[in-house]
Write a protein that holds these residues in place. Structure first.
Motif, PDB file in Angstrom:
ATOM      1  N   ASP A  66      91.202  78.831  66.239  1.00 53.99           N
ATOM      2  CA  ASP A  66      90.678  79.872  65.347  1.00 53.99           C
ATOM      3  C   ASP A  66      90.037  79.132  64.165  1.00 53.99           C
ATOM      4  O   ASP A  66      90.679  78.256  63.568  1.00 53.99           O
ATOM      5  CB  ASP A  66      91.864  80.742  64.889  1.00 53.99           C
ATOM      6  N   HIS A  68      87.675  80.013  60.987  1.00 49.18           N
ATOM      7  CA  HIS A  68      86.941  80.999  60.193  1.00 49.18           C
ATOM      8  C   HIS A  68      86.309  80.397  58.937  1.00 49.18           C
ATOM      9  O   HIS A  68      86.945  79.581  58.256  1.00 49.18           O
ATOM     10  CB  HIS A  68      87.895  82.108  59.726  1.00 49.18           C
ATOM     11  N   HIS A 101      93.238  82.973  56.870  1.00 50.98           N
ATOM     12  CA  HIS A 101      93.926  82.047  57.783  1.00 50.98           C
ATOM     13  C   HIS A 101      92.908  81.198  58.529  1.00 50.98           C
ATOM     14  O   HIS A 101      91.764  81.590  58.705  1.00 50.98           O
ATOM     15  CB  HIS A 101      94.800  82.821  58.782  1.00 50.98           C
TER      16      HIS A 101
HETATM   17 ZN    ZN Z   1      91.716  84.704  63.100  1.00 48.25          ZN
END
Ligand code: ZN
Ligand code: VGL
Length: 225
Positions: A66, A68, A101
């Protein structure tokens, strides 16, 4: 569907057209992280064992990460007046807003140091478009933009994918469903996964939906030695 109702496959022989997809084993999803998944760190050892078994059989190990930007629209902090956990649903974001996050380049976005990265053939990053979330390792939440994972697996002649990691009811679930719709034989490993369970009951709903879609289940004992 409860954990105890799951029927596990047995006697699976791992072959070179198999892949293990290890989803989002990053610090922010571990206890103490920004979006902690309860006991997320307890599955690392089991994942390393399965990954080593796949590596030994010349199967492929692919990790997702992940990843971001700080201005990602899935973060409550980018919506004035909103808090993490608030309901928010558009085509590309939702069903809830998250705490910041896995921000690119931060410690929280790193893989847990105990995860064996040496056996991984590739790392697929997702969620880098500020306007679109990407729970699935295959497709962003708009259900159109591809991460490249399907193409990678197809060019490697992979037929069957085993999925483990975090979080069961988000990134693992959507990866499993999309993997199936891209034509792969999908086997999910619930004992090597932990869920967020937002909204409450989401883990069992996700397991049931996987079963309905023809996804099979395996645990560490499902493999031929
Ligand atoms: Zn995420
Ligand atoms: C995830 C929520 C937001 C996951 C990622 O890895 O399951 N969940 N971003």
């Amino acid at each position: 569907m409860e954990f105890k109702e799951i029927k596990f496959e047995t006697d699976i022989g791992i072959i070179s057209t198999d892949a293990l997809l290890v989803v989002d084993m990053q610090y922010d999803f571990m206890p103490g992280g920004a979006l902690p998944v309860e006991a997320g760190d307890e599955i690392i050892k089991g994942i390393n064992e399965v990954a080593q078994a796949f590596f030994n059989k010349k199967a492929k190990i692919i990790l997702t990460q992940d990843w971001h930007p700080k201005n990602h629209l899935s973060f409550a902090s980018n919506h004035p007046g909103k808090n993490p956990g608030d309901k928010y649903q558009t085509e590309a974001i939702g069903p809830v807003l998250w705490p910041d996050h896995c921000v690119q380049g931060t410690h929280g976005a790193n893989f847990h140091e105990d995860l064996n990265l040496d056996v991984a053939h590739a790392i697929i990053r997702k969620g880098y478009n500020p306007n679109i979330d990407s729970y699935s390792g295959f497709l962003e939440n708009d259900k159109k933009s591809e991460t490249g994972l399907a193409g990678l697996l197809k060019s490697l002649r992979i037929k069957r994918i085993f999925i483990c990691g975090l979080a069961l009811d988000y990134c693992c679930y959507f990866s499993a469903i999309d993997g199936k719709s891209f034509g792969f034989n999908v086997i999910f490993m619930p004992n090597l996964s932990k869920g967020i369970d937002i909204p409450s009951g989401n883990i069992s709903i996700s397991l049931e939906a996987m079963k309905k879609q023809g996804i099979k289940f395996a645990n560490n004992n499902s493999f031929k030695s």
